[in-house]
Motif scaffolding. Structure first.
Motif, mmCIF file in Angstrom:
data_model
loop_
_atom_site.group_PDB
_atom_site.id
_atom_site.type_symbol
_atom_site.label_atom_id
_atom_site.label_comp_id
_atom_site.label_asym_id
_atom_site.label_seq_id
_atom_site.Cartn_x
_atom_site.Cartn_y
_atom_site.Cartn_z
ATOM 1 N N ILE A 14 53.960 49.415 11.992
ATOM 2 C CA ILE A 14 53.360 49.130 10.679
ATOM 3 C C ILE A 14 54.465 49.093 9.626
ATOM 4 O O ILE A 14 54.749 48.051 9.045
ATOM 5 C CB ILE A 14 52.282 50.180 10.316
ATOM 6 C CG1 ILE A 14 51.197 50.200 11.404
ATOM 7 C CG2 ILE A 14 51.661 49.887 8.948
ATOM 8 C CD1 ILE A 14 50.235 51.364 11.310
ATOM 9 N N ILE A 15 55.108 50.243 9.402
ATOM 10 C CA ILE A 15 56.227 50.248 8.445
ATOM 11 C C ILE A 15 57.494 50.836 9.064
ATOM 12 O O ILE A 15 58.509 50.958 8.396
ATOM 13 C CB ILE A 15 55.887 51.041 7.158
ATOM 14 C CG1 ILE A 15 55.587 52.498 7.491
ATOM 15 C CG2 ILE A 15 54.777 50.398 6.386
ATOM 16 C CD1 ILE A 15 55.669 53.418 6.299
ATOM 17 N N ARG A 16 57.414 51.227 10.326
ATOM 18 C CA ARG A 16 58.595 51.827 10.962
ATOM 19 C C ARG A 16 58.848 51.202 12.321
ATOM 20 O O ARG A 16 57.914 50.923 13.061
ATOM 21 C CB ARG A 16 58.378 53.336 11.105
ATOM 22 C CG ARG A 16 59.670 54.062 11.457
ATOM 23 C CD ARG A 16 59.448 55.542 11.577
ATOM 24 N NE ARG A 16 60.628 56.150 12.167
ATOM 25 C CZ ARG A 16 61.484 56.930 11.505
ATOM 26 N NH1 ARG A 16 61.275 57.191 10.247
ATOM 27 N NH2 ARG A 16 62.517 57.459 12.116
ATOM 28 N N GLY A 17 60.128 50.998 12.643
ATOM 29 C CA GLY A 17 60.481 50.404 13.929
ATOM 30 C C GLY A 17 60.808 51.465 14.961
ATOM 31 O O GLY A 17 60.834 52.655 14.670
ATOM 32 N N TRP A 18 61.079 51.016 16.172
ATOM 33 C CA TRP A 18 61.381 51.929 17.290
ATOM 34 C C TRP A 18 62.865 52.326 17.274
ATOM 35 O O TRP A 18 63.705 51.562 16.806
ATOM 36 C CB TRP A 18 61.046 51.257 18.615
ATOM 37 C CG TRP A 18 59.590 51.200 18.908
ATOM 38 C CD1 TRP A 18 58.888 51.989 19.770
ATOM 39 C CD2 TRP A 18 58.609 50.298 18.352
ATOM 40 N NE1 TRP A 18 57.552 51.646 19.776
ATOM 41 C CE2 TRP A 18 57.350 50.615 18.923
ATOM 42 C CE3 TRP A 18 58.661 49.273 17.413
ATOM 43 C CZ2 TRP A 18 56.184 49.939 18.602
ATOM 44 C CZ3 TRP A 18 57.503 48.608 17.084
ATOM 45 C CH2 TRP A 18 56.272 48.939 17.680
ATOM 46 N N ASP A 19 63.167 53.499 17.843
ATOM 47 C CA ASP A 19 64.562 53.956 17.921
ATOM 48 C C ASP A 19 65.257 53.450 19.184
ATOM 49 O O ASP A 19 66.465 53.548 19.299
ATOM 50 C CB ASP A 19 64.623 55.493 17.888
ATOM 51 C CG ASP A 19 64.421 56.024 16.473
ATOM 52 O OD1 ASP A 19 64.302 55.198 15.555
ATOM 53 O OD2 ASP A 19 64.369 57.258 16.299
ATOM 54 N N SER A 20 64.469 52.950 20.146
ATOM 55 C CA SER A 20 65.047 52.313 21.330
ATOM 56 C C SER A 20 64.545 50.874 21.362
ATOM 57 O O SER A 20 63.338 50.656 21.352
ATOM 58 C CB SER A 20 64.615 53.035 22.606
ATOM 59 O OG SER A 20 65.199 54.309 22.668
ATOM 60 N N ASN A 21 65.471 49.923 21.397
ATOM 61 C CA ASN A 21 65.088 48.508 21.374
ATOM 62 C C ASN A 21 65.660 47.798 22.588
ATOM 63 O O ASN A 21 66.848 47.471 22.626
ATOM 64 C CB ASN A 21 65.601 47.845 20.087
ATOM 65 C CG ASN A 21 64.850 48.338 18.877
ATOM 66 O OD1 ASN A 21 63.789 47.832 18.552
ATOM 67 N ND2 ASN A 21 65.382 49.366 18.226
ATOM 68 N N THR A 176 47.715 57.775 4.776
ATOM 69 C CA THR A 176 48.047 56.459 4.218
ATOM 70 C C THR A 176 49.174 55.839 5.038
ATOM 71 O O THR A 176 50.304 56.328 5.008
ATOM 72 C CB THR A 176 48.488 56.611 2.746
ATOM 73 O OG1 THR A 176 47.534 57.414 2.070
ATOM 74 C CG2 THR A 176 48.603 55.270 2.055
ATOM 75 N N PHE A 177 48.856 54.765 5.762
ATOM 76 C CA PHE A 177 49.860 54.164 6.647
ATOM 77 C C PHE A 177 51.017 53.534 5.880
ATOM 78 O O PHE A 177 52.121 53.472 6.385
ATOM 79 C CB PHE A 177 49.214 53.110 7.557
ATOM 80 C CG PHE A 177 48.406 53.706 8.677
ATOM 81 C CD1 PHE A 177 48.579 55.018 9.041
ATOM 82 C CD2 PHE A 177 47.473 52.946 9.360
ATOM 83 C CE1 PHE A 177 47.845 55.583 10.072
ATOM 84 C CE2 PHE A 177 46.729 53.498 10.394
ATOM 85 C CZ PHE A 177 46.917 54.823 10.750
ATOM 86 N N ARG A 178 50.765 53.039 4.672
ATOM 87 C CA ARG A 178 51.858 52.392 3.931
ATOM 88 C C ARG A 178 52.794 53.421 3.286
ATOM 89 O O ARG A 178 53.851 53.068 2.794
ATOM 90 C CB ARG A 178 51.310 51.432 2.880
ATOM 91 C CG ARG A 178 50.573 52.093 1.747
ATOM 92 C CD ARG A 178 50.288 51.127 0.598
ATOM 93 N NE ARG A 178 49.498 51.798 -0.412
ATOM 94 C CZ ARG A 178 48.171 51.744 -0.494
ATOM 95 N NH1 ARG A 178 47.495 51.016 0.378
ATOM 96 N NH2 ARG A 178 47.520 52.386 -1.441
ATOM 97 N N ALA A 179 52.386 54.719 3.294
ATOM 98 C CA ALA A 179 53.268 55.766 2.761
ATOM 99 C C ALA A 179 54.405 56.010 3.745
ATOM 100 O O ALA A 179 54.169 56.265 4.919
ATOM 101 C CB ALA A 179 52.471 57.047 2.529
ATOM 102 N N ASP A 180 55.623 55.898 3.249
ATOM 103 C CA ASP A 180 56.801 56.077 4.110
ATOM 104 C C ASP A 180 57.068 57.580 4.242
ATOM 105 O O ASP A 180 57.733 58.182 3.402
ATOM 106 C CB ASP A 180 57.995 55.360 3.474
ATOM 107 C CG ASP A 180 59.233 55.433 4.347
ATOM 108 O OD1 ASP A 180 59.112 55.922 5.484
ATOM 109 O OD2 ASP A 180 60.310 55.004 3.895
#
Length: 243
Positions: A14-21, A176-180
């Protein structure tokens, strides 16, 4: 129910990516175990370097490791000697070529991992836990966080019975999902036992689509631009007020 879920995994995609790509395919389990070993080793080896995040990207023969740290000088060493040592040590864990990138965390006070580990080290050094937590909260709020929440559990002050204490300032909307919201769970090993320290930091809300791929160069430039513009605006306002 928001209390039961890790706020980072709750916001993945949603607003954060993965640490392993990487794409594992049939070797998914081996690659996952390798990642775990790399992280465990680096966190132990660079314990004094204030490491906040280790991002691992893989291609067929190359493993790119990006270490986000508040003290890049400790990892780099004189003329990059330490990085070369690290590469050789990591090659023994994985039989692939290793590339290490180091990304400096400009505001360590807004990083939950660094804040939680700092509190844990202070508690281990026999500083009163209330003082350590209140100082951490004050520093984080001063750096512009919207809110911070700290939960400490265990035999506080060597009490016979374990208890939990929570300290809050500002807002930390976990639903709140948009809250970082950045989150970390650290442990402090004291004479009377293990203390658990959880830290939630709200760094504002994210509107619009965020790039989830780990592009550290881009975020660096954005941070620089943002700080410059804000500084300019504030400076003008102060000038006008003085008139």
């Amino acid at each position: 129910m928001g209390q039961k879920v890790n706020p980072i995994s709750n916001r993945l995609g949603i607003i954060r990516g993965w640490d392993s790509n990487w794409y594992g395919g049939k070797n998914y389990g081996d690659a996952l175990l390798e990642d775990s070993k790399i992280r465990k080793y680096l966190n132990a080896r660079l314990a004094k370097a204030s490491v906040s995040r280790i991002v691992i990207e893989r291609t067929l023969k190359l493993v790119t490791i990006t270490v986000c740290t508040a003290r890049p000088g400790i990892i780099i060493g004189k003329g990059g000697q330490e990085v070369d040592k690290l590469k050789e040590e990591l090659k023994k864990i994985t039989d692939k070529d290793i590339q290490i990138n180091i990304f400096e965390v400009k505001k360590p006070e807004l990083d939950a991992v660094i804040v939680a580990n700092n509190i844990a080290r202070q508690v281990e050094g026999k500083i009163a836990y209330r003082r350590a937590i209140k100082m951490a909260i004050a520093n984080t709020m001063r750096m512009g966080a919207e809110g911070i929440k700290v939960l400490i559990s265990g035999r506080l002050n060597g009490a016979e019975m374990a208890r939990s204490e929570m300290y809050k300032e500002g807002r930390t909307p976990l639903h709140t999902f948009r809250a970082d919201i950045d989150y970390c769970h650290a442990e402090a090993l004291t004479k009377v036992g293990l203390l658990g320290i959880k830290v939630w930091i709200c760094r504002g809300e994210v509107y619009g689509k965020r790039e989830l791929a780990p592009n550290f160069t881009q975020s660096k430039e954005n941070n620089r631009g943002g700080n410059g513009n804000n500084g300019g605006k504030n400076f003008r306002r102060k000038k006008n007020n003085n008139r």
